[in-house]
Design an enzyme around this catalytic site. Structure first.
Site, PDB file in Angstrom:
ATOM      1  N   LYS A  25      -9.297   6.314   4.748  1.00 25.13           N
ATOM      2  CA  LYS A  25      -7.944   6.754   5.142  1.00 25.13           C
ATOM      3  C   LYS A  25      -7.912   8.184   5.686  1.00 25.13           C
ATOM      4  CE  LYS A  25      -5.190   3.969   1.927  1.00 25.13           C
ATOM      5  NZ  LYS A  25      -4.166   4.029   0.867  1.00 25.13           N
TER       6      LYS A  25
ATOM      7  N   ASP B 208       2.391   4.443   2.845  1.00 31.29           N
ATOM      8  CA  ASP B 208       2.502   4.584   1.380  1.00 31.29           C
ATOM      9  C   ASP B 208       3.682   5.498   1.037  1.00 31.29           C
ATOM     10  OD1 ASP B 208       0.288   3.012   1.005  1.00 31.29           O
ATOM     11  OD2 ASP B 208      -1.105   4.685   0.766  1.00 31.29           O
TER      12      ASP B 208
END
Ligand code: ATR
Length: 279
Positions: free
Chosen positions: A75, A111
Protein backbone atom coordinates in the site's frame (compact mmCIF):
# COMPACT_ATOMS: atom_id res chain seq x y z
CA UNK A 1 -19.23 -18.13 -31.66
CA UNK A 2 -15.89 -18.59 -29.93
CA UNK A 3 -14.57 -15.34 -31.46
CA UNK A 4 -17.56 -13.39 -30.16
CA UNK A 5 -17.04 -14.77 -26.66
CA UNK A 6 -13.34 -13.85 -26.69
CA UNK A 7 -14.15 -10.36 -27.91
CA UNK A 8 -16.73 -9.88 -25.18
CA UNK A 9 -14.23 -11.04 -22.61
CA UNK A 10 -11.42 -8.81 -23.87
CA UNK A 11 -13.69 -5.75 -23.91
CA UNK A 12 -14.40 -6.08 -20.22
CA UNK A 13 -12.70 -3.65 -17.89
CA UNK A 14 -10.20 -5.54 -15.76
CA UNK A 15 -9.82 -4.78 -12.04
CA UNK A 16 -7.29 -6.58 -9.85
CA UNK A 17 -6.30 -6.83 -6.24
CA UNK A 18 -2.50 -6.50 -6.07
CA UNK A 19 -0.68 -7.80 -3.01
CA UNK A 20 0.98 -10.80 -1.42
CA UNK A 21 -0.77 -12.92 -0.25
CA UNK A 22 -4.08 -12.37 -2.05
CA UNK A 23 -5.58 -15.86 -2.45
CA UNK A 24 -7.72 -15.57 0.73
CA UNK A 25 -9.35 -12.30 -0.39
CA UNK A 26 -13.10 -11.78 -0.52
CA UNK A 27 -12.70 -8.77 -2.85
CA UNK A 28 -13.35 -10.70 -6.12
CA UNK A 29 -16.61 -12.14 -4.75
CA UNK A 30 -17.74 -8.75 -3.46
CA UNK A 31 -16.78 -6.69 -6.50
CA UNK A 32 -17.94 -9.18 -9.15
CA UNK A 33 -21.35 -9.38 -7.41
CA UNK A 34 -21.56 -5.58 -7.53
CA UNK A 35 -20.37 -5.42 -11.17
CA UNK A 36 -23.09 -7.93 -12.17
CA UNK A 37 -25.80 -6.16 -10.16
CA UNK A 38 -24.83 -2.76 -11.61
CA UNK A 39 -24.61 -4.12 -15.19
CA UNK A 40 -20.91 -3.18 -15.50
CA UNK A 41 -18.98 -5.01 -18.22
CA UNK A 42 -16.09 -5.57 -15.83
CA UNK A 43 -14.28 -8.37 -14.05
CA UNK A 44 -12.25 -8.51 -10.81
CA UNK A 45 -9.44 -10.95 -10.00
CA UNK A 46 -6.51 -11.22 -7.59
CA UNK A 47 -2.87 -10.97 -8.67
CA UNK A 48 0.06 -11.84 -6.44
CA UNK A 49 2.85 -9.37 -7.18
CA UNK A 50 6.24 -8.53 -5.72
CA UNK A 51 7.12 -5.03 -4.53
CA UNK A 52 9.05 -4.35 -7.73
CA UNK A 53 6.17 -5.46 -9.97
CA UNK A 54 3.35 -3.72 -8.15
CA UNK A 55 3.74 -0.11 -9.34
CA UNK A 56 4.18 -0.88 -13.07
CA UNK A 57 1.32 -3.43 -12.99
CA UNK A 58 -0.92 -0.85 -11.29
CA UNK A 59 -0.17 1.77 -13.97
CA UNK A 60 -0.83 -0.62 -16.86
CA UNK A 61 -4.15 -1.80 -15.42
CA UNK A 62 -5.32 1.78 -14.88
CA UNK A 63 -4.14 3.14 -18.25
CA UNK A 64 -5.76 0.15 -20.02
CA UNK A 65 -9.11 1.40 -18.69
CA UNK A 66 -9.43 -0.73 -15.57
CA UNK A 67 -8.12 -0.32 -12.05
CA UNK A 68 -8.07 -2.16 -8.78
CA UNK A 69 -7.00 -2.34 -5.18
CA UNK A 70 -3.70 -2.72 -3.38
CA UNK A 71 -3.25 -4.70 -0.20
CA UNK A 72 -0.52 -5.80 2.19
CA UNK A 73 2.42 -5.28 1.87
CA UNK A 74 2.39 -2.82 -1.05
CA UNK A 75 0.00 0.00 0.00
CA UNK A 76 2.85 2.43 0.71
CA UNK A 77 5.23 1.25 -2.05
CA UNK A 78 2.79 2.09 -4.88
CA UNK A 79 2.31 5.75 -3.90
CA UNK A 80 5.28 7.05 -6.00
CA UNK A 81 3.68 5.45 -9.08
CA UNK A 82 0.54 7.62 -8.85
CA UNK A 83 0.14 10.80 -10.92
CA UNK A 84 -2.62 12.19 -8.67
CA UNK A 85 -3.47 11.44 -5.04
CA UNK A 86 -6.52 12.12 -2.93
CA UNK A 87 -5.99 13.84 0.44
CA UNK A 88 -6.43 10.44 2.08
CA UNK A 89 -3.37 9.07 0.25
CA UNK A 90 -1.30 12.17 0.92
CA UNK A 91 -2.10 12.16 4.64
CA UNK A 92 -1.73 8.43 5.25
CA UNK A 93 1.04 7.68 2.76
CA UNK A 94 -0.94 4.62 1.64
CA UNK A 95 -3.07 3.79 -1.41
CA UNK A 96 -5.57 0.92 -1.62
CA UNK A 97 -7.57 1.93 -4.75
CA UNK A 98 -6.44 3.06 -8.21
CA UNK A 99 -7.86 3.97 -11.61
CA UNK A 100 -7.10 6.40 -14.47
CA UNK A 101 -8.77 9.63 -15.49
CA UNK A 102 -7.79 11.71 -18.53
CA UNK A 103 -4.53 9.78 -18.81
CA UNK A 104 -3.54 10.30 -15.17
CA UNK A 105 -3.29 7.44 -12.70
CA UNK A 106 -5.19 8.28 -9.51
CA UNK A 107 -5.00 6.70 -6.09
CA UNK A 108 -7.28 6.85 -3.06
CA UNK A 109 -7.21 5.30 0.40
CA UNK A 110 -10.82 4.19 0.86
CA UNK A 111 -10.04 2.86 4.36
CA UNK A 112 -10.53 6.49 5.45
CA UNK A 113 -14.04 6.83 4.00
CA UNK A 114 -14.90 3.35 5.27
CA UNK A 115 -13.90 4.26 8.81
CA UNK A 116 -15.81 7.57 8.69
CA UNK A 117 -18.93 5.71 7.55
CA UNK A 118 -18.57 3.24 10.41
CA UNK A 119 -17.95 6.07 12.88
CA UNK A 120 -21.16 7.81 11.87
CA UNK A 121 -23.13 4.58 12.00
CA UNK A 122 -21.92 3.50 15.45
CA UNK A 123 -22.23 6.90 17.15
CA UNK A 124 -25.83 7.74 16.37
CA UNK A 125 -25.88 10.51 18.98
CA UNK A 126 -22.54 12.24 18.70
CA UNK A 127 -21.47 14.17 21.79
CA UNK A 128 -20.15 17.73 21.49
CA UNK A 129 -16.80 16.53 22.72
CA UNK A 130 -15.55 13.00 22.12
CA UNK A 131 -12.57 11.16 23.55
CA UNK A 132 -11.41 8.19 21.47
CA UNK A 133 -9.27 5.29 22.63
CA UNK A 134 -7.38 3.97 19.60
CA UNK A 135 -5.46 0.70 19.81
CA UNK A 136 -2.69 0.18 17.26
CA UNK A 137 -0.21 2.29 15.33
CA UNK A 138 0.17 0.53 11.96
CA UNK A 139 -1.19 1.47 8.55
CA UNK A 140 -4.81 0.90 9.56
CA UNK A 141 -4.43 3.16 12.62
CA UNK A 142 -2.96 5.89 10.42
CA UNK A 143 -6.14 5.92 8.27
CA UNK A 144 -8.27 6.01 11.45
CA UNK A 145 -6.34 8.98 12.91
CA UNK A 146 -6.64 10.95 9.66
CA UNK A 147 -10.39 10.26 9.59
CA UNK A 148 -10.89 11.17 13.27
CA UNK A 149 -9.01 14.46 12.89
CA UNK A 150 -11.59 15.56 10.32
CA UNK A 151 -14.33 15.41 12.95
CA UNK A 152 -14.74 18.60 14.97
CA UNK A 153 -16.28 16.80 17.94
CA UNK A 154 -13.16 14.64 18.41
CA UNK A 155 -11.42 16.34 21.33
CA UNK A 156 -8.70 13.77 22.04
CA UNK A 157 -7.38 10.56 20.51
CA UNK A 158 -5.65 8.45 23.17
CA UNK A 159 -3.27 6.29 21.18
CA UNK A 160 -2.11 3.02 22.71
CA UNK A 161 0.23 0.58 20.99
CA UNK A 162 2.08 -2.52 22.16
CA UNK A 163 5.25 -0.85 20.88
CA UNK A 164 5.04 2.76 22.16
CA UNK A 165 7.79 3.98 19.81
CA UNK A 166 5.58 3.22 16.83
CA UNK A 167 2.73 5.20 18.40
CA UNK A 168 5.11 8.10 18.96
CA UNK A 169 6.11 8.01 15.27
CA UNK A 170 2.44 8.18 14.26
CA UNK A 171 1.85 11.12 16.60
CA UNK A 172 4.84 12.91 15.10
CA UNK A 173 3.52 12.26 11.61
CA UNK A 174 0.19 14.03 12.26
CA UNK A 175 1.51 16.76 14.58
CA UNK A 176 -1.94 17.45 16.04
CA UNK A 177 -2.22 18.15 19.78
CA UNK A 178 -5.43 16.12 19.93
CA UNK A 179 -3.48 12.88 19.40
CA UNK A 180 -1.72 11.74 22.58
CA UNK A 181 0.31 8.74 23.62
CA UNK A 182 -1.41 6.47 26.15
CA UNK A 183 0.77 4.11 28.15
CA UNK A 184 -1.84 2.70 30.56
CA UNK A 185 -5.33 1.76 29.36
CA UNK A 186 -6.88 0.80 32.70
CA UNK A 187 -9.43 3.38 33.89
CA UNK A 188 -9.51 5.36 30.66
CA UNK A 189 -12.84 7.02 29.83
CA UNK A 190 -13.59 7.27 26.11
CA UNK A 191 -16.84 7.54 24.17
CA UNK A 192 -15.44 5.48 21.31
CA UNK A 193 -13.00 2.56 21.30
CA UNK A 194 -11.32 1.65 18.02
CA UNK A 195 -9.26 -1.50 17.54
CA UNK A 196 -6.74 -1.07 14.73
CA UNK A 197 -4.45 -3.86 15.94
CA UNK A 198 -4.60 -7.30 14.38
CA UNK A 199 -5.60 -8.87 17.70
CA UNK A 200 -8.78 -10.92 17.19
CA UNK A 201 -8.16 -12.23 13.69
CA UNK A 202 -7.84 -15.69 15.26
CA UNK A 203 -11.51 -15.33 16.28
CA UNK A 204 -10.71 -15.53 20.01
CA UNK A 205 -8.17 -13.02 21.36
CA UNK A 206 -9.49 -9.78 22.82
CA UNK A 207 -7.44 -6.62 22.21
CA UNK A 208 -8.93 -5.04 25.34
CA UNK A 209 -11.15 -5.96 28.29
CA UNK A 210 -13.84 -3.27 28.10
CA UNK A 211 -14.57 -3.77 31.82
CA UNK A 212 -11.12 -2.42 32.73
CA UNK A 213 -11.97 1.03 31.32
CA UNK A 214 -13.27 3.80 33.57
CA UNK A 215 -16.69 3.44 31.91
CA UNK A 216 -18.16 1.50 29.03
CA UNK A 217 -17.85 3.42 25.75
CA UNK A 218 -20.81 4.53 23.71
CA UNK A 219 -19.49 2.67 20.69
CA UNK A 220 -16.81 0.27 19.49
CA UNK A 221 -15.32 0.02 16.01
CA UNK A 222 -13.17 -3.06 15.45
CA UNK A 223 -11.26 -3.22 12.19
CA UNK A 224 -10.77 -6.98 12.68
CA UNK A 225 -12.89 -9.25 10.52
CA UNK A 226 -13.75 -12.90 11.14
CA UNK A 227 -15.68 -14.95 8.59
CA UNK A 228 -19.34 -15.61 9.45
CA UNK A 229 -19.06 -14.39 13.04
CA UNK A 230 -18.60 -11.01 14.72
CA UNK A 231 -15.06 -10.27 15.93
CA UNK A 232 -14.19 -11.07 19.57
CA UNK A 233 -14.30 -7.37 20.57
CA UNK A 234 -17.63 -6.88 18.78
CA UNK A 235 -19.04 -9.91 20.65
CA UNK A 236 -17.78 -8.49 23.97
CA UNK A 237 -19.33 -5.10 23.17
CA UNK A 238 -22.64 -6.75 22.33
CA UNK A 239 -22.70 -8.60 25.66
CA UNK A 240 -22.37 -5.20 27.40
CA UNK A 241 -25.05 -3.56 25.26
CA UNK A 242 -22.48 -1.31 23.54
CA UNK A 243 -23.05 -0.27 19.90
CA UNK A 244 -20.41 -1.91 17.68
CA UNK A 245 -19.24 -2.31 14.11
CA UNK A 246 -16.55 -4.74 13.04
CA UNK A 247 -14.28 -5.41 10.09
CA UNK A 248 -16.95 -7.08 7.99
CA UNK A 249 -18.82 -3.79 7.76
CA UNK A 250 -15.59 -1.86 7.14
CA UNK A 251 -14.61 -4.28 4.36
CA UNK A 252 -17.92 -3.63 2.60
CA UNK A 253 -17.63 0.14 3.08
CA UNK A 254 -14.09 0.33 1.63
CA UNK A 255 -15.15 -1.84 -1.32
CA UNK A 256 -18.23 0.34 -1.95
CA UNK A 257 -16.03 3.45 -1.88
CA UNK A 258 -13.60 1.84 -4.37
CA UNK A 259 -16.48 0.99 -6.72
CA UNK A 260 -17.56 4.65 -6.56
CA UNK A 261 -14.02 5.77 -7.49
CA UNK A 262 -14.09 3.54 -10.57
CA UNK A 263 -17.64 4.10 -11.81
CA UNK A 264 -18.64 7.45 -10.33
CA UNK A 265 -21.62 6.02 -8.47
CA UNK A 266 -22.29 3.76 -5.50
CA UNK A 267 -22.97 0.06 -6.12
CA UNK A 268 -26.53 -1.21 -5.63
CA UNK A 269 -27.14 -1.21 -1.84
CA UNK A 270 -26.71 -4.46 0.05
CA UNK A 271 -25.16 -6.44 -2.83
CA UNK A 272 -21.64 -6.52 -1.39
CA UNK A 273 -22.81 -7.41 2.13
CA UNK A 274 -24.85 -10.31 0.76
CA UNK A 275 -21.85 -11.48 -1.28
CA UNK A 276 -19.75 -11.63 1.91
CA UNK A 277 -22.41 -13.63 3.70
CA UNK A 278 -22.49 -16.13 0.83
CA UNK A 279 -18.71 -16.72 0.86
P1 ATR B 1 -2.10 -2.78 9.54
O1 ATR B 1 -1.66 -2.27 8.19
O2 ATR B 1 -3.29 -3.69 9.48
O3 ATR B 1 -2.28 -1.68 10.53
P2 ATR B 1 0.45 -3.35 10.74
O4 ATR B 1 1.00 -2.10 10.18
O5 ATR B 1 1.27 -4.61 10.68
O6 ATR B 1 -0.92 -3.75 10.04
O7 ATR B 1 0.03 -3.06 12.27
C1 ATR B 1 -0.44 -4.07 13.11
C2 ATR B 1 -0.84 -3.47 14.46
O8 ATR B 1 -1.32 -4.51 15.32
C3 ATR B 1 0.31 -2.80 15.21
O9 ATR B 1 -0.20 -1.73 15.98
C4 ATR B 1 0.81 -3.93 16.11
O10 ATR B 1 1.49 -3.52 17.24
P3 ATR B 1 3.09 -3.33 17.20
O11 ATR B 1 3.33 -1.99 16.53
O12 ATR B 1 3.50 -3.36 18.62
O13 ATR B 1 3.64 -4.49 16.40
C5 ATR B 1 -0.52 -4.52 16.51
N1 ATR B 1 -0.40 -5.89 17.02
C6 ATR B 1 -0.14 -7.01 16.31
N2 ATR B 1 -0.12 -8.08 17.11
C7 ATR B 1 -0.37 -7.62 18.37
C8 ATR B 1 -0.49 -8.24 19.65
N3 ATR B 1 -0.37 -9.54 19.81
N4 ATR B 1 -0.80 -7.46 20.70
C9 ATR B 1 -0.94 -6.12 20.57
N5 ATR B 1 -0.83 -5.48 19.39
C10 ATR B 1 -0.55 -6.21 18.31
Amino acid sequence: MTTALVLTHSNRQLFQLLGDPVSHSLSPAIQNAAFDAAGQNAHYTTRRVSGAECGPVLRKLALDGGGGNVTVPHKEAVVPFLDCKTDSVTATGACNTFWAQNGDVWGDNTDVAAFLGAYQAVLKHRPRSLDVLLLGAGGAARAVVFALLQRNEVARVHLWNRTPGRAQALIKHFRDPRVRLLRQRRGVIAGLVVNATSVGIDGHALPLDLDTLGAHPQGVVDLVYNRRTPSPLARAAKSLGVARIDGRDILVRQAEAAFACWFGEAPPPGVMARAIDAN
